[in-house]
Design a protein around this motif. Structure first.
Motif: not given
Length: 334
Positions: A111, A264-265, A268, A303, A306-307, A310
């Motif tokens: 990513c 984040n996008r 996803n 999750i 990932l948070t 970010i």
């Protein structure tokens, strides 16, 4: 320097508060899923032919600590999460940290690679496009960006795989060659990963580049027409020096500030691309945990990680923004 350190400490405290709130939301959602971890695991065992009783469920709940109060379990989960310990998977009964292994870091690297590719292309091209009066070049760039926004990443992945399979006999799936898939990490395995990772990075960066290009061009077009740029040109500053010193410096502030959103996008979009390219990484694990096995412990861990990534990226972008944008620096000194 003291004011800047105070600014960094404030941003770090806000990042920790944000992460704590998100962890509470994630843990609450995990708790709201019908059936707790013990029931889901024993139901899974029942489908495998093992008979279960209420006593078995109560014993499993006690073993997992599910009979403790909600806040106690959340604090315990959050404390373990900050130490990299997310407990065991509900269904697989494997330590989540061991199950994820390097998968999450590989996913994050893919990513970040797509994000880097997108902005490495979008920033210089967007600045040149906004400053250029060449109608043909601007129309071509506009067409390319519209195409990137309109064509889904999974469709691009299917097209590339089809062309590669038909004309070259190579499916381009997976992140490792068969001989390196289960091998321990080495320089040869890293080189093999890089040889395969370019495709998901390119596919994920496709729409991200188009979106960033549109954003950079719009911001630059707005800044170029302002009076301070005209005044700088009147003082004899021209060309790339004028662009980078004045409008680009101000236009890149919102770009830097949106890096966390873009990451984040991209993440996803990773699970769908991972299914098509048969990538064994965190995106496919998250889809498996949410849609198939209902393993909320595993999904919550991914999750949360990932948070945390970010939030960390947003913290560093805030610091970077304070360094490159004089307006932010002035706000620190107030």
């Amino acid at each position: 320097m003291l004011q800047f350190a105070r600014f960094a400490a404030t941003r770090a405290a806000m990042a920790l508060i944000t992460l704590t709130i998100v962890s509470l939301v994630v843990f609450t959602l995990m708790e709201l899923v019908p059936g707790d971890c013990a029931e889901r695991y024993l139901s899974y065992k029942n489908t495998q032919g093992s008979a279960i009783t209420l006593a078995d469920i109560d014993a499993e709940r006690a073993r997992l600590g599910l009979d403790r109060p909600f806040l106690t379990r959340w604090v315990s989960w959050l404390t373990g999460a900050f130490q990299g310990d997310f407990g065991s998977s509900c269904i697989l009964r494997v330590d989540i940290a061991q199950l994820l292994g390097a998968k999450f870091w590989i996913s994050l690297a893919i990513c970040l690679g797509a994000l880097t590719l997108a902005y490495a292309i979008a920033i210089p091209v967007g600045i040149i496009s906004a400053a250029s009066r060449n109608a043909a070049m601007n129309n071509v760039l506009r067409l390319v960006s519209y195409l990137g926004l309109a064509m889904p990443n999974f469709l691009l992945a299917l097209m590339i795989m089809l062309v590669s399979t038909v004309y070259f006999g190579e499916t381009l799936t997976g992140l490792f060659s068969p001989e390196y898939k289960d091998a321990p990490w080495s320089w040869a395995k890293l080189a093999d990963l890089l040889k395969h990772a370019w495709l998901p990075i390119f596919i994920l960066g496709w729409s991200a580049t188009a979106f960033a290009l549109q954003t950079v061009r719009a911001l630059m077009s707005d800044e170029i027409g302002k009076l301070y740029v005209t005044a700088a040109a009147a003082r004899g500053i021209h060309g790339t020096r004028l662009l980078w010193r004045y409008p680009a410096r101000h236009a890149l502030g919102p770009i830097v500030n949106s890096l966390g959103f873009d990451l984040n996008r991209i993440f996803n979009e990773l699970p769908i691309v991972a299914l098509i390219l048969t990538l064994t990484e965190a995106g496919s694990l998250l889809l498996e945990a949410l849609a198939r096995s209902n393993d909320q412990q595993l999904a919550g861990a991914i999750i949360f990680l990932l948070t945390a990534s970010i939030v960390t990226l947003n913290f560093f972008t805030d610091i970077l923004l304070a360094v490159i944008d004089p307006r932010v620096r002035k706000s620190i000194l107030r």
